[in-house]
Design a protein around this motif. Structure first.
Motif, PDB file in Angstrom:
ATOM      1  N   ASP A 118       0.818  -1.223   0.000  1.00  0.00           N
ATOM      2  CA  ASP A 118       0.000   0.000   0.000  1.00  0.00           C
ATOM      3  C   ASP A 118       0.846   1.263   0.000  1.00  0.00           C
ATOM      4  N   VAL A 127       3.487   6.626  -7.365  1.00  0.00           N
ATOM      5  CA  VAL A 127       2.670   7.649  -8.034  1.00  0.00           C
ATOM      6  C   VAL A 127       3.231   9.039  -7.744  1.00  0.00           C
ATOM      7  N   ASN A 137       4.939  11.382 -10.616  1.00  0.00           N
ATOM      8  CA  ASN A 137       4.268  12.662 -10.905  1.00  0.00           C
ATOM      9  C   ASN A 137       5.129  13.885 -10.611  1.00  0.00           C
ATOM     10  N   ARG A 166      -2.607   0.538 -12.042  1.00  0.00           N
ATOM     11  CA  ARG A 166      -3.002   1.713 -11.260  1.00  0.00           C
ATOM     12  C   ARG A 166      -1.995   2.838 -11.411  1.00  0.00           C
ATOM     13  N   ALA A 171      -2.599   4.303 -14.807  1.00  0.00           N
ATOM     14  CA  ALA A 171      -3.842   5.087 -14.849  1.00  0.00           C
ATOM     15  C   ALA A 171      -3.691   6.396 -14.089  1.00  0.00           C
ATOM     16  N   GLN A 172      -2.983   6.360 -12.978  1.00  0.00           N
ATOM     17  CA  GLN A 172      -2.847   7.559 -12.141  1.00  0.00           C
ATOM     18  C   GLN A 172      -1.868   8.575 -12.709  1.00  0.00           C
ATOM     19  N   THR A 173      -0.848   8.100 -13.412  1.00  0.00           N
ATOM     20  CA  THR A 173       0.206   9.018 -13.849  1.00  0.00           C
ATOM     21  C   THR A 173       0.228   9.222 -15.368  1.00  0.00           C
ATOM     22  N   PRO A 218     -13.410  -1.842  -9.205  1.00  0.00           N
ATOM     23  CA  PRO A 218     -13.139  -1.823  -7.753  1.00  0.00           C
ATOM     24  C   PRO A 218     -14.378  -1.490  -6.918  1.00  0.00           C
ATOM     25  N   ALA A 235      -8.513  10.864  -9.866  1.00  0.00           N
ATOM     26  CA  ALA A 235      -7.497  10.386 -10.807  1.00  0.00           C
ATOM     27  C   ALA A 235      -6.361  11.387 -10.975  1.00  0.00           C
ATOM     28  N   THR A 236      -6.602  12.645 -10.605  1.00  0.00           N
ATOM     29  CA  THR A 236      -5.572  13.669 -10.786  1.00  0.00           C
ATOM     30  C   THR A 236      -5.011  14.155  -9.458  1.00  0.00           C
ATOM     31  N   LEU A 275      -2.936  13.112  -7.287  1.00  0.00           N
ATOM     32  CA  LEU A 275      -1.500  13.036  -7.009  1.00  0.00           C
ATOM     33  C   LEU A 275      -0.660  13.581  -8.162  1.00  0.00           C
ATOM     34  N   LYS A 276      -1.312  14.198  -9.114  1.00  0.00           N
ATOM     35  CA  LYS A 276      -0.542  14.779 -10.228  1.00  0.00           C
ATOM     36  C   LYS A 276      -0.008  16.145  -9.812  1.00  0.00           C
ATOM     37  N   SER A 277       0.960  16.626 -10.544  1.00  0.00           N
ATOM     38  CA  SER A 277       1.568  17.915 -10.210  1.00  0.00           C
ATOM     39  C   SER A 277       0.567  19.048 -10.417  1.00  0.00           C
ATOM     40  N   ASP A 283      -7.369   2.962  -0.771  1.00  0.00           N
ATOM     41  CA  ASP A 283      -6.970   1.722  -1.419  1.00  0.00           C
ATOM     42  C   ASP A 283      -7.578   1.585  -2.806  1.00  0.00           C
ATOM     43  N   GLN A 284      -8.724   2.246  -3.001  1.00  0.00           N
ATOM     44  CA  GLN A 284      -9.355   2.198  -4.319  1.00  0.00           C
ATOM     45  C   GLN A 284      -8.937   3.402  -5.172  1.00  0.00           C
TER      46      GLN A 284
END
Lengths: 433, 314
Positions: A68, A75, A79, A96, A99-101, A389, B64-65, B67-69, B280-281
């Motif tokens: 975890d 990420v 990023n 994941r 998808a996140q980055t 999920p 979805a964004t 943790l993006k800069s 977690d999701q």
């Protein structure tokens, strides 16, 4: 004493030239982040030593994080352009990150450049691809088999169970007898888990796919399969394993991986999941001393071959902003070579190549390395349905409720649950659109 | 929460060299205080306030964004999403119920224990009983909760073995939805009550004994003496403990992670843990929205209790 009359610059140049000439290239360090613990770090150290033979001066620093934490760190690092050179994990976890980055390199071109890759099947390549991009090079096929304590079987006079009926008979004898030889101890037929969605549904996946079925909850086309006749039968027996049959500890409802392993390694469970990575530890004298047989999951249906589940694929991924990208790609490719894969099999118990030396492995490790059973790959619905999920979490709540408060009519419960999941899947799909 | 009286600089009034030297000396005296306070304040801002601010900001971003800069801000969409989630409300309800029960149980037990320890009837062993009371507080909470989980185990647990010896029915512990919250409450009571008892003991130590003696002379019964003489003097400790306990139990998390994982069947799915599951999701926006709502509730309730407790104090 003063320096001799030798020109100092020439002396300095001479002193510097020697080590540089011996190295052949500048000293560089690659970094890889994984979640495999000490074993994984040991494996990467072995890979680093082997890689250095062709790339003198290049070392690899491997850092392991709990899973975890691994997500958040990777990420965040990717990023903020502080990414490691390489990341290693299960395919669904790298999904994941991708998808996140949006910054995980497409390795299709890299794989195309590797000549020796015939051992990779279509399934292997499918589970390495997400959204049309190859996000990992597949390195370790994650197999999960059905394990049974050998001495317990010997004590009750039963062979390794093949069908679900065999399994039930063995489970009853484990539950009611003293298969561990200690009349004073309490043991359980199965060592399972249930607390989180990925605990309970994961075990259900193994029973379902191991029985030769496809999909546990939702198929690739978006159809809920829970109440299809064969799926419903497996689900019904699965729920009864946790409830009416009394085959597991009552506390299993709160068990996650840690607790499940405590029951198995504490010698309190007769039947359990065995991952290829578990074998080297469970072969140790201070754990199970190799006292278990691995085989295919119980056969439920005459018209379907039972088998072992490829629960996933572990692979190496390269962030787009990897600090030493070319070298990272070279290392990733190297991980598919025979020496690297041999180290993977020896230390981690898993690999993808089929031409490895298994002579030094235990019978249980050899069973995974040279499988004679049918292999069924998990379908990774999370890579097909972005809402999976949430759907899985809702399904888990329903099943957990059925375990905590068993319904009188399981068939009616399954039918109603399937309908609820259909409604929810439609809502979630529309929301994502 | 005892308020610290900060030394404030003297007003800049008056004039002349003498006044100036007096002011300079006062500033030098106070600056030492600020010199010692500033590092702690800086740490609190960096490691305490800044993460809260960041968390609140994240609650307004698309998950979805998050943790993006450059995250995408979506206004109150995450708050709307959690307010439409029936599980959020059931989790909140469970959290509030648990907090009320846990606060009452902990303060009640702590007060009773403190009164016993303070009693002149306790001739010897006071030190031993104080140690026994406080030892669970200093025990690492994860280790303690793991042991409690084993005690409650339905197959091997010492608790049910003891109940069986006495011919009593087994206790469901954390394996049954009907008893899981009680099981968790007992484990937390064991871990925390000693801390609150210490606060009560400190307050009891400064209570006016003369008032109790006067009440005895006036013929007050023990219960009357307690209600009308002792309890009013314990007001500072009650307020402190009430505020601290509310904060503690509204954000219950560790015990759930170790003992129940929010189960069985959601019976201990308190808000902190429910929000944690969203991380977690990768639903960071909704998770931090829940955390922000919980933070607001904790802040409001703690402030209200403190204000009520301080009302009428001279």
């Amino acid at each position: 004493m003063r320096m001799s009359s030798l020109p100092r610059r020439g002396l300095l140049a001479g002193l510097l030239a020697t080590p540089l000439a011996a190295r052949g290239e500048a000293a560089q360090q690659l970094t890889v982040w994984h979640d495999l613990g000490d074993n994984g770090t040991k494996w990467f150290a072995a890979l680093s030593a082997e890689f250095a033979k062709a790339h003198p001066g290049v070392t690899l620093r491997a850092t392991s994080y709990p899973t975890d934490q691994w997500f958040g760190r990777v990420v965040g690092a990717v990023n903020t352009d502080t990414a490691p050179d390489l990341i290693f994990n299960n395919y669904e976890r790298v999904i994941r990150i991708a998808a996140q980055t949006g910054k995980v390199m497409d390795l299709k071109g890299v794989l195309a450049g590797i000549a020796d890759k015939g051992f990779l099947s279509e399934d292997d390549l499918r589970v390495a691809t997400y959204d049309g991009r190859m996000i990992i090079l597949p390195i370790q096929r994650v197999q999960m088999a059905f394990g049974v304590r050998k001495s317990w079987l010997d004590r009750i006079g039963e062979p390794f169970p093949v069908t679900w009926e065999d399994t039930m008979r063995v489970a009853q004898k484990f539950r009611d007898g003293h298969p561990d030889g200690d009349p004073g101890s309490k043991v359980f037929a199965f060592g399972l888990e249930a607390a989180q969605p990925r605990d309970l549904i994961h075990i259900l996946d193994l029973f379902t796919f191991g029985a030769g079925l496809r999909s546990t909850l939702i198929d690739a086309e978006g159809n809920i399969v829970v109440d299809e006749p064969q799926h419903a039968r497996v689900l019904e027996e699965f729920l009864k394993t946790y409830t009416a049959y009394g085959f597991v500890s009552p506390d299993t409802i709160n068990y996650s991986f840690g607790e499940m392993y405590q029951v198995i390694e504490g010698g309190k469970a007769g039947m359990f999941r065995v991952g290829d990575w578990n074998v080297s530890k469970w072969d140790r004298p201070d754990v199970l001393n190799g006292d278990f047989i691995v085989g295919a999951w119980p056969k439920f249906f005459a018209d379907r071959q039972n088998g072992v589940v490829i629960g996933g694929m572990r692979g190496i991924a390269v962030p787009e902003n990897s600090p030493h990208k070319d070298l990272a790609i070279a290392f990733a490719s190297f991980m598919l070579t025979q020496p690297a894969q041999q180290a993977s099999l020896a230390i981690m118990g898993a690999a993808v190549r089929k031409d490895l030396d298994v002579a030094g492995l235990s019978p249980r490790q050899q069973a995974f390395a040279k499988p004679t059973w049918a292999l069924y790959a998990y379908d990774f619905p999370e890579s097909i349905h972005p809402f999976y999920p949430q759907l899985e979490a809702a399904y888990h709540r329903k099943l957990l409720d059925a375990i905590a408060r068993p319904p009188a009519d399981l068939k009616a419960f399954i039918a109603a649950t399937a309908q609820d999941m259909r409604v929810l899947a439609k809502q979630l799909a529309e929301k994502k659109d | 929460m005892a308020s610290a009286t900060l030394a404030s600089p003297p007003p800049l009034v008056g004039g002349g060299w003498g006044e100036g030297w007096r002011l300079l000396r006062a500033w030098r005296r106070d600056s030492v205080f600020y010199l010692f306070a500033i590092p702690f304040a800086a740490l609190t801002i960096v490691f305490g306030l800044w993460p809260i601010v960041l968390s609140v900001m994240t609650s307004f971003t698309a998950s979805a964004t998050a943790l993006k800069s450059v995250p995408v801000y979506v206004g109150f969409a995450n708050y709307t999403a959690i307010l439409r989630d029936p599980l959020f409300f059931s989790s909140l309800g469970l959290t509030l119920l648990y907090a009320v029960l846990a606060v009452a149980a902990n303060l009640g037990v702590a007060l009773a224990y403190a009164l016993l320890l303070d009693s002149p009837l306790l001739a010897g062993g006071r030190g031993f009983f104080k140690l026994a009371m406080f030892l669970p507080v200093v025990t690492p909470d994860v280790a303690g909760y793991v042991v409690w989980r084993w005690l409650y185990d339905q197959s091997f647990g010492a608790l049910n073995a003891f109940l069986h010896l006495l011919g009593l029915p087994a206790f469901g512990g954390v394996a049954s939805p009907a008893t899981a919250m009680l099981a968790v409450l007992v484990a937390e009571l064991w871990h925390h009550a000693g801390f609150y008892a210490v606060i009560f003991l400190a307050n009891l130590a400064v209570c006016e004994r003369a008032l109790e003696e006067a009440a005895d002379i006036d013929g007050a019964r023990p219960w009357q003496k307690f209600c009308y003489v002792v309890l009013p003097q314990l007001r500072p400790a009650i307020v402190i403990n009430l505020v601290y306990a509310l904060i503690q139990f509204l954000k219950t998390f560790t015990v759930v992670v170790v003992m129940t994982k929010g189960g069985p069947s959601g019976a201990t799915n308190f808000l902190s843990y429910y929000a944690y599951q969203f991380f977690d999701q990768a639903r960071y926006g909704e998770a931090t929205a829940m955390a922000t709502v919980l933070f607001a509730i904790v802040l409001l309730m703690a402030t209200a209790v403190y204000a009520l407790g301080e009302r009428g104090r001279v």
